[in-house]
Enzyme design. Structure first.
Site, PDB file in Angstrom:
ATOM      1  N   ASN A   1       1.329  -6.800   0.490  1.00  0.00           N
ATOM      2  CA  ASN A   1       0.078  -6.635  -0.262  1.00  0.00           C
ATOM      3  C   ASN A   1       0.424  -6.494  -1.747  1.00  0.00           C
ATOM      4  OD1 ASN A   1      -1.995  -5.171  -1.697  1.00  0.00           O
ATOM      5  ND2 ASN A   1      -3.000  -4.824   0.262  1.00  0.00           N
TER       6      ASN A   1
ATOM      7  N   ASP B   1      -1.794  -6.167  -4.328  1.00  0.00           N
ATOM      8  CA  ASP B   1      -2.895  -5.611  -5.141  1.00  0.00           C
ATOM      9  C   ASP B   1      -2.386  -4.871  -6.378  1.00  0.00           C
ATOM     10  OD1 ASP B   1      -4.625  -6.466  -3.189  1.00  0.00           O
ATOM     11  OD2 ASP B   1      -5.080  -4.472  -2.403  1.00  0.00           O
ATOM     12  N   HIS B   2      -1.297  -4.085  -6.192  1.00  0.00           N
ATOM     13  CA  HIS B   2      -0.906  -3.199  -7.289  1.00  0.00           C
ATOM     14  C   HIS B   2      -0.094  -3.886  -8.378  1.00  0.00           C
ATOM     15  CE1 HIS B   2      -3.121  -0.098  -5.539  1.00  0.00           C
ATOM     16  NE2 HIS B   2      -2.414  -0.094  -4.426  1.00  0.00           N
TER      17      HIS B   2
ATOM     18  N   ARG C   1      -3.840  -3.362 -18.830  1.00  0.00           N
ATOM     19  CA  ARG C   1      -3.891  -3.862 -20.211  1.00  0.00           C
ATOM     20  C   ARG C   1      -4.852  -5.044 -20.361  1.00  0.00           C
ATOM     21  NH1 ARG C   1       0.286  -2.080 -23.782  1.00  0.00           N
ATOM     22  NH2 ARG C   1       0.366   0.125 -23.292  1.00  0.00           N
TER      23      ARG C   1
ATOM     24  N   HIS D   1      -6.656  -7.535  -1.464  1.00  0.00           N
ATOM     25  CA  HIS D   1      -7.990  -6.966  -1.228  1.00  0.00           C
ATOM     26  C   HIS D   1      -8.850  -7.296  -2.443  1.00  0.00           C
ATOM     27  CE1 HIS D   1     -10.426  -3.062  -0.125  1.00  0.00           C
ATOM     28  NE2 HIS D   1     -11.194  -4.129  -0.241  1.00  0.00           N
TER      29      HIS D   1
ATOM     30  N   ARG E   1     -11.819  -6.471  -4.115  1.00  0.00           N
ATOM     31  CA  ARG E   1     -12.809  -5.391  -4.049  1.00  0.00           C
ATOM     32  C   ARG E   1     -14.053  -5.777  -4.816  1.00  0.00           C
ATOM     33  NH1 ARG E   1     -10.287  -0.240  -2.390  1.00  0.00           N
ATOM     34  NH2 ARG E   1     -12.352   0.602  -2.773  1.00  0.00           N
TER      35      ARG E   1
ATOM     36  N   ARG F   1     -11.312  -4.192  -9.251  1.00  0.00           N
ATOM     37  CA  ARG F   1     -10.452  -3.288 -10.025  1.00  0.00           C
ATOM     38  C   ARG F   1      -9.007  -3.793 -10.131  1.00  0.00           C
ATOM     39  NH1 ARG F   1     -10.016   1.935  -6.069  1.00  0.00           N
ATOM     40  NH2 ARG F   1     -12.272   1.793  -6.183  1.00  0.00           N
ATOM     41  N   HIS F   2      -8.583  -4.637  -9.194  1.00  0.00           N
ATOM     42  CA  HIS F   2      -7.225  -5.193  -9.337  1.00  0.00           C
ATOM     43  C   HIS F   2      -7.245  -6.717  -9.124  1.00  0.00           C
ATOM     44  CE1 HIS F   2      -7.461  -4.236  -5.083  1.00  0.00           C
ATOM     45  NE2 HIS F   2      -7.061  -2.982  -5.204  1.00  0.00           N
TER      46      HIS F   2
ATOM     47  N   GLU G   1      -8.294  -9.263   2.506  1.00  0.00           N
ATOM     48  CA  GLU G   1      -9.004  -8.029   2.880  1.00  0.00           C
ATOM     49  C   GLU G   1     -10.297  -7.979   2.092  1.00  0.00           C
ATOM     50  OE1 GLU G   1      -7.002  -4.394   2.108  1.00  0.00           O
ATOM     51  OE2 GLU G   1      -5.209  -5.037   3.131  1.00  0.00           O
TER      52      GLU G   1
ATOM     53  N   THR H   1      -8.446   2.391   0.333  1.00  0.00           N
ATOM     54  CA  THR H   1      -9.210   2.406   1.584  1.00  0.00           C
ATOM     55  C   THR H   1      -8.920   3.715   2.321  1.00  0.00           C
ATOM     56  OG1 THR H   1      -8.677   0.066   1.635  1.00  0.00           O
ATOM     57  CG2 THR H   1      -9.793   0.970   3.562  1.00  0.00           C
TER      58      THR H   1
ATOM     59  N   GLU I   1      -6.299  -4.195  12.801  1.00  0.00           N
ATOM     60  CA  GLU I   1      -5.212  -3.593  12.033  1.00  0.00           C
ATOM     61  C   GLU I   1      -5.365  -2.092  12.180  1.00  0.00           C
ATOM     62  OE1 GLU I   1      -4.321  -5.084   8.126  1.00  0.00           O
ATOM     63  OE2 GLU I   1      -3.541  -3.141   7.481  1.00  0.00           O
TER      64      GLU I   1
ATOM     65  N   HIS J   1      -1.181   0.633   5.971  1.00  0.00           N
ATOM     66  CA  HIS J   1      -1.686   1.654   5.050  1.00  0.00           C
ATOM     67  C   HIS J   1      -0.723   2.825   4.969  1.00  0.00           C
ATOM     68  CE1 HIS J   1      -4.316   3.942   2.528  1.00  0.00           C
ATOM     69  NE2 HIS J   1      -5.034   2.844   2.395  1.00  0.00           N
ATOM     70  N   GLY J   2      -0.209   3.034   3.765  1.00  0.00           N
ATOM     71  CA  GLY J   2       0.665   4.175   3.520  1.00  0.00           C
ATOM     72  C   GLY J   2       2.066   4.027   4.097  1.00  0.00           C
TER      73      GLY J   2
HETATM   74  N1  PXP Z   1      -3.939  -2.587   5.124  1.00  0.00           N
HETATM   75  C1  PXP Z   1      -5.192  -2.353   4.666  1.00  0.00           C
HETATM   76  C2  PXP Z   1      -6.346  -2.718   5.534  1.00  0.00           C
HETATM   77  C3  PXP Z   1      -5.401  -1.806   3.385  1.00  0.00           C
HETATM   78  O1  PXP Z   1      -6.662  -1.595   2.945  1.00  0.00           O
HETATM   79  C4  PXP Z   1      -4.288  -1.532   2.575  1.00  0.00           C
HETATM   80  C5  PXP Z   1      -4.492  -1.007   1.179  1.00  0.00           C
HETATM   81  O2  PXP Z   1      -5.147  -1.964   0.424  1.00  0.00           O
HETATM   82  C6  PXP Z   1      -3.006  -1.804   3.084  1.00  0.00           C
HETATM   83  C7  PXP Z   1      -2.850  -2.306   4.368  1.00  0.00           C
HETATM   84  C8  PXP Z   1      -1.771  -1.547   2.286  1.00  0.00           C
HETATM   85  O3  PXP Z   1      -1.630  -0.169   2.099  1.00  0.00           O
HETATM   86  P1  PXP Z   1      -0.504   0.389   1.156  1.00  0.00           P
HETATM   87  O4  PXP Z   1      -0.764  -0.145  -0.216  1.00  0.00           O
HETATM   88  O5  PXP Z   1      -0.654   1.872   1.263  1.00  0.00           O
HETATM   89  O6  PXP Z   1       0.807  -0.116   1.700  1.00  0.00           O
END
Ligand code: PXP
Length: 245
Positions: free
Chosen positions: A7, A9-10, A18, A43, A45, A49-50, A70, A101, A151, A191-192
């Protein structure tokens, strides 16, 4: 062996800080694939935001593994997915105020609404995964709605504060994975997850895909920082013209 969905996103979060062009999540996707990612996850959103619409369009062009989009279960997002045609859509709950999430979908309570969204995605031949807590009610409902996959939300396990909570959260994931697998659902998890807590998750044989973002991007900043500083230091050391020294 389970597949790894990365993922990104970050990477976009850092760019948006910036409002410019770097780091570009498209470059991150290329690199992640070159280094073994089995898929790319983003994702999109509602508040953008990202990840931006432009990112998803370009990712569809360059992702040669598998693109997992996502998104919230709403009609505007369905229309975007129908245009982009990702390899899979993962439906997630979304609240504007949340940092990330926070929980799984209330599949049982939102059954009728989700049925319409899933049917619309299926009409465009897009497989659907539902992000759910490891709760048999929601897993059975996901199956009844015709989702191809779930998931499992691993956040409770990942964020558990003490060993007893870790154990009960892990056990719930094992049971959820078994239940989904028996129903014929593909079992993904995410997630996490990080470089420590992933080890036990991989031991759950029913899980065929893990989706990981924050910990990979966070590590990339640290393991890549040395090289980034060295490159800049080289430029700073050698960049001044001789007559200016
Ligand atoms: N799976 C889903 C459904 C999520 O919403 C996210 C966070 O966007 C992730 C996985 C990835 O989570 P993490 O960034 O904590 O690894």
């Amino acid at each position: 062996m389970p597949r790894l969905g990365v993922n990104i996103d970050h990477v976009a979060t850092l760019r948006q800080a910036r409002g410019g062009q770097e780091p570009d999540p498209i470059a991150a996707a290329v690199l992640a694939q070159l280094h073994g990612a089995d898929g790319i996850v983003v994702h999109l959103r509602e508040d953008r935001r990202h990840i931006q619409d432009r990112d998803v369009r370009l990712l569809r062009e360059i992702v040669s593994t598998s693109l997992n989009l996502e998104m919230a279960a709403d009609e505007t997002m369905v229309a975007i997915a129908q245009q982009i045609r990702p390899d899979k859509v993962t439906l997630v709950p979304e609240r504007r105020q949340e940092l990330t999430t926070e929980g799984g979908l209330a599949v049982v309570e939102r059954r009728d609404w989700l049925q319409g969204i899933i049917d619309a995605l299926h009409a465009s031949h897009i497989p659907v995964s539902l992000f759910v807590d490891p709760d048999v009610r929601h897993i059975e409902a996901a199956h009844a709605l015709g989702a191809e996959a779930i998931e499992l939300h691993t956040g409770h396990y990942a964020n558990a504060a003490d060993s007893q909570t870790v154990e009960s959260a892990f056990q719930a994931l094992v049971e959820g994975a078994q239940c989904a697998h028996k129903l014929g659902l593909e079992v993904n998890a995410g997630h996490g997850l990080n470089y420590q807590n992933i080890k036990r998750i991989i031991g759950i044989s029913e899980i065929v895909e893990v989706n990981i973002g924050h910990s990979i991007v966070a590590r990339a900043v640290l393991v890549g920082l040395g090289q980034a500083v060295r490159e800049m230091k080289t430029l700073v050391d050698s960049g001044r013209r001789h007559d200016e020294t």
